[in-house]
Each structure stands twice: as C-alpha cells, then as structure tokens.
Design a protein around this motif. Sequence first.
Motif, short mmCIF file in Angstrom:
data_model
loop_
_atom_site.label_atom_id
_atom_site.label_comp_id
_atom_site.label_asym_id
_atom_site.label_seq_id
_atom_site.Cartn_x
_atom_site.Cartn_y
_atom_site.Cartn_z
N PHE A 44 1.36 -7.74 -4.68
CA PHE A 44 0.88 -6.38 -4.68
C PHE A 44 -0.75 -6.65 -4.12
O PHE A 44 -1.38 -7.21 -4.43
CB PHE A 44 0.70 -5.69 -6.03
N TYR A 45 -0.89 -5.47 -3.40
CA TYR A 45 -2.32 -5.25 -2.83
C TYR A 45 -2.76 -3.77 -2.95
O TYR A 45 -2.20 -2.74 -2.35
CB TYR A 45 -2.38 -5.41 -1.33
N LEU A 46 -3.71 -3.71 -3.83
CA LEU A 46 -4.05 -2.52 -4.22
C LEU A 46 -5.01 -1.68 -3.12
O LEU A 46 -6.16 -2.30 -2.64
CB LEU A 46 -4.96 -2.20 -5.42
N LEU A 47 -4.67 -0.57 -2.50
CA LEU A 47 -5.54 0.31 -1.46
C LEU A 47 -6.71 1.16 -2.28
O LEU A 47 -7.77 1.34 -1.65
CB LEU A 47 -4.63 0.99 -0.62
N SER A 48 -6.18 1.93 -3.35
CA SER A 48 -7.11 2.58 -4.09
C SER A 48 -6.47 2.87 -5.62
O SER A 48 -5.54 2.74 -5.93
CB SER A 48 -7.08 4.06 -3.40
N GLY A 49 -7.41 3.17 -6.49
CA GLY A 49 -7.28 3.16 -7.69
C GLY A 49 -7.31 2.05 -8.48
O GLY A 49 -7.58 1.22 -8.29
N GLU A 50 -6.54 2.27 -9.90
CA GLU A 50 -6.64 1.01 -10.84
C GLU A 50 -4.98 1.29 -11.25
O GLU A 50 -4.40 2.03 -11.40
CB GLU A 50 -7.41 1.36 -11.79
N LEU A 51 -4.77 0.15 -11.52
CA LEU A 51 -3.22 -0.32 -12.14
C LEU A 51 -3.39 -1.46 -13.23
O LEU A 51 -4.10 -2.20 -12.97
CB LEU A 51 -2.23 -0.69 -11.32
N GLU A 52 -2.91 -1.06 -14.41
CA GLU A 52 -2.85 -2.10 -15.46
C GLU A 52 -1.72 -3.01 -15.21
O GLU A 52 -0.41 -2.31 -14.84
CB GLU A 52 -2.72 -1.65 -16.74
N ASP A 66 -7.85 -5.87 -4.75
CA ASP A 66 -7.22 -6.74 -5.47
C ASP A 66 -5.89 -7.04 -4.94
O ASP A 66 -4.97 -6.31 -4.63
CB ASP A 66 -7.28 -6.58 -7.03
N PHE A 67 -5.56 -8.30 -5.16
CA PHE A 67 -4.20 -8.81 -4.46
C PHE A 67 -3.52 -9.53 -6.13
O PHE A 67 -4.37 -10.38 -6.76
CB PHE A 67 -4.31 -9.89 -3.45
N VAL A 68 -2.59 -9.34 -6.21
CA VAL A 68 -1.70 -9.66 -7.25
C VAL A 68 -0.30 -10.39 -6.96
O VAL A 68 0.35 -9.81 -6.29
CB VAL A 68 -1.56 -8.86 -8.32
N PHE A 69 -0.22 -11.58 -7.19
CA PHE A 69 1.05 -12.53 -6.96
C PHE A 69 1.82 -12.68 -8.28
O PHE A 69 1.49 -13.16 -9.11
CB PHE A 69 0.80 -13.83 -6.31
N HIS A 74 8.83 -14.21 -13.82
CA HIS A 74 7.84 -13.91 -14.38
C HIS A 74 7.89 -12.56 -14.94
O HIS A 74 7.97 -11.51 -14.28
CB HIS A 74 6.28 -13.89 -13.87
N ARG A 75 7.80 -12.03 -16.26
CA ARG A 75 7.96 -10.69 -17.13
C ARG A 75 6.74 -9.77 -16.20
O ARG A 75 5.53 -10.61 -16.49
CB ARG A 75 7.92 -10.60 -18.24
N HIS A 76 6.88 -8.81 -15.76
CA HIS A 76 5.79 -7.91 -15.13
C HIS A 76 6.00 -6.64 -15.15
O HIS A 76 7.15 -6.14 -15.23
CB HIS A 76 5.46 -8.52 -13.73
N ARG A 77 4.93 -5.70 -15.09
CA ARG A 77 5.05 -4.39 -14.55
C ARG A 77 3.71 -4.11 -14.07
O ARG A 77 2.84 -4.87 -14.06
CB ARG A 77 5.62 -3.64 -15.86
N PHE A 78 3.75 -2.65 -13.72
CA PHE A 78 2.29 -2.05 -13.43
C PHE A 78 2.28 -0.57 -13.98
O PHE A 78 3.45 -0.09 -14.02
CB PHE A 78 2.20 -2.30 -11.94
N LEU A 89 0.25 -1.51 -1.55
CA LEU A 89 1.42 -2.23 -0.77
C LEU A 89 1.96 -3.44 -1.66
O LEU A 89 1.30 -4.05 -2.15
CB LEU A 89 0.55 -2.75 0.59
N PHE A 90 3.06 -3.48 -1.63
CA PHE A 90 3.78 -4.68 -2.24
C PHE A 90 4.90 -5.04 -1.39
O PHE A 90 5.51 -4.41 -0.36
CB PHE A 90 4.07 -4.22 -3.68
N LEU A 91 5.17 -6.45 -1.65
CA LEU A 91 6.42 -7.03 -0.89
C LEU A 91 7.31 -7.98 -1.97
O LEU A 91 6.56 -8.48 -2.85
CB LEU A 91 6.02 -7.65 0.17
N PHE A 92 8.16 -8.10 -1.38
CA PHE A 92 9.30 -9.12 -2.01
C PHE A 92 9.55 -10.01 -1.04
O PHE A 92 9.76 -9.79 -0.06
CB PHE A 92 10.53 -8.32 -2.32
N THR A 93 9.58 -11.47 -1.62
CA THR A 93 10.00 -12.45 -0.73
C THR A 93 10.96 -13.31 -1.38
O THR A 93 10.62 -13.78 -2.70
CB THR A 93 8.66 -13.33 -0.31
#
Length: 142
Positions: A44-52, A66-69, A74-78, A89-93
Amino acid sequence: MVGDVYTLKMTAEQSNGSLGFIEGSIPAGAGPMAHVHTDVDEAFYLLSGELEFLDGDHTFIGKAGDFVFIPRGHRHRFKNVGVHPARMLFLFTPGGPEGAFVEYGGNPRPGEPPALWEPERSAPLEDLVTRYGSIMLPEDDV
C-alpha cells in the motif's frame, strides 16, 4: 465495494499474472475486515489521509507518503479512522485477488458516493474471497 471506491489500474490478466494494481478511496470509518492472502503479497502507498493498519496483531497509523508491505500469510486490514476519505494505491503480487473487485463490486455513478452495503449483500463475500485465495479472520481481538 462495501462503500469504498476502487479503480483497477492493471489486472493480472493485463500483466500476464504479474500484478494487480488498484487506486482506492476509503471513506471515514470504512475498510475491509481482517483477512489473510494465502498466495500473494500486498503493498500500500498512501496518497492522502490516514489509515489504521493491522499487520498480524500489531496496529499502526499510516499517513500520506507511507508505504506498507504485507507479506502473504500475514493477517491484515486497514480502516479509515479519520474524518476525511483516505486515498491510496495498492498492489497484489502476483496478481489475481483484484478479480474479486471486478466480479462482485458495484458500478459507481460519477458524482455520487457509493452506497454502503446491506448485510445480505456482504454475506457472499466469504465465499468470493476464498475463491481468490484469501481467508477472512475475526476482528474481536484487534
């Protein structure tokens, strides 16, 4: 999807399976429930705002720039814990899970906010995400 707006920029089909690339707008209070991708990494790459973000059992606030990998397994969410929409922006690989957005997402109307989903519309999501290699997980200890 579920009140969020996701715009697919590239799909696995378009990238010979390499990636799925998406732009997201997440309204205040919104975001997916905790889950695991069994065979893809997500970034994930945050363009604006905040995410938990949740990564495993650890939560943290991501801000613009911020960039989050999140590695597979891994258990995750935002979740948007702010008062304004967050953009990222986010991507799956490799690509693939973005197919769930195509298969089950709604058709947005320009100039109109997306409708929040009723519980009956969300019910089939568990089957859908399972077909795309993900597992939904409980939120109760988050």
